[in-house]
Design a protein around this motif. Structure first.
Motif: not given
Length: 412
Positions: A316, A319-320, A331, A335, A337-338, A341
């Motif tokens: 994560p 990803c950030e 996407p 796993d 990672c979001t 908004d």
């Protein structure tokens, strides 16, 4: 991930990294390197850029073959990875704990034999058509769901005195998109094409659904829809023309979103994206690209430290670092990672194809190890009016035959 917890650092380590020269690739690589260096002050990372397309492929293959590859390199997944003879040249990552974070869909396209050889450099990507929303609004156009609707839009755009379809053959790799992004339509019509193609039983020239991609490229060229300087224009020119409304459509893979957002942040709301349409409006779907991967060559003297970098990428935190550096283009395949908004407008257009009920299929190069290296030359010739689609498809089939034999595939 802890800072080099598994590596005994007796002295500082300098890692080298080879990446392609696209602006988004450089931005991502630099952001990841800086974030990793901040966590690991005993490590420095030097980034080297190479050309894209066939020239870049040759550089990667030559440096691997001569043992002169950098400690880490950014390169395609799927068929182009298979051509690197990964079991002989690349470090197997299948037993590394950080690979548990990586989506199975990505692992499938970086697997050879029993080995798994890369972590994803980016989120999932897609091939299709970027479009300028302002031009669509001005001319009262709707997003097309069939090829006939797309061509009707092109005609209206041309009649209004505007460039309907941007092409950038100054960088030949960009010429392939209208053929490659058509594969959802091929698979929809011929579900076992990839399997038979790999077995030498199906050909582009003799499969109407597959030949249609070349024919669609010719149809757009014959319609006079290209920008006047398409033969010399570059990828960066294409992005500018799209964002600034000099052209209505740019067939491209969604990895362009970060470069668009970085270069034209104030114009991103003017850019949209749709799947390349096929014959059926009802069966409108997206051709999906797995992102490139970060690989470690077996020749690296710093394999353990390079693995730590890949572990950071597949976290994560990695990803950030990417999300802060460039616009997210789909996407993530890691796993935990979001998505932010405030994703860019084209990403919002793309996501429904990935959601439940959405229609998508992998590009052919992720279902088959075969992708002939001369495709970009052939698509330039078709798009420039120098070669007929059937002739190009037959030549591509011959190019593919040579590669399949080099790979030792049966049936060829």
């Amino acid at each position: 991930m802890t800072a080099l917890s598994g590596v005994a650092m007796a002295q500082s380590v300098n890692l080298t990294m080879l990446v392609d020269n696209a602006s988004h690739t450089l931005a991502i690589s630099e952001a990841l390197a800086e974030a990793f260096e901040a966590k690991n002050p005993d490590v420095s990372i030097d980034i080297e850029a190479r050309p894209g397309g066939g020239e870049g492929d040759n550089i990667v293959k030559t440096r691997l073959a001569t043992g002169q590859m950098t400690d880490i390199f950014w390169y395609n997944t799927g068929s182009l990875m298979q051509a690197l003879a990964p079991e002989r040249t690349l470090v197997d990552l299948s037993d590394e704990p950080f690979m548990d974070n990586v989506a199975d869909s990505f692992k499938q396209v970086v697997t050879a034999g029993e080995g798994v050889y890369a972590v994803p450099t980016r989120p999932a990507e897609a091939g299709g058509i970027f479009y300028n929303r302002k031009i669509y609004e001005e001319l009262g156009l709707e997003v097309p769901r069939s090829w006939d609707e797309f061509m009707a839009n092109n005609e209206k755009i041309k009649a209004a005195g505007k460039t309907a379809v941007i092409q950038t053959y100054g960088e030949p790799w960009t010429s392939q998109v209208l053929v490659l992004a058509d594969f959802y339509n091929v698979q929809s019509e011929v579900p076992d094409f990839a399997e038979k193609y790999t077995a030498g039983e199906a050909k582009f020239a003799t499969t109407p659904a597959a030949l249609r991609g070349f024919e669609r490229l010719k149809a757009v060229a014959d319609g006079g829809y290209f920008n006047a300087d398409f033969g010399a224009a570059t990828y960066e020119d294409g992005l500018r023309m799209l964002a600034e409304g000099e052209g209505a459509h740019y067939p491209m893979i969604s990895f362009a979103i970060p470069a668009l957002s970085d270069g034209y942040p104030e114009l991103m709301d003017d850019v949209g994206f749709f799947a390349q349409p096929g014959d059926s409006a009802e069966d409108n779907g997206l051709t999906v690209w797995m992102p490139a991967g970060f690989y470690i060559p077996q020749s690296s003297p710093n394999i353990e430290v390079a693995k730590e970098f890949l572990a950071f990428v597949a976290s994560p935190e990695g990803c950030e670092a990417q999300s802060q550096a460039v616009a997210v283009n789909g996407p993530y395949l890691i796993d935990g990672c979001t998505l932010p908004d405030d994703v860019a407008a084209p990403v919002a257009d793309l996501l429904p194809y990935f959601q439940e009920g959405g229609k998508n299929a992998p590009a052919l190069e992720f279902l088959s190890p075969i992708k002939g290296p001369i495709l970009e030359q052939l698509t330039v010739e078709v798009g420039s009016g120098f070669r007929e689609p059937a002739d190009a498809a037959a030549l591509y089939d011959e190019d593919v035959r040579k590669q399949a034999q080099q790979l030792g595939l049966s049936g060829w």
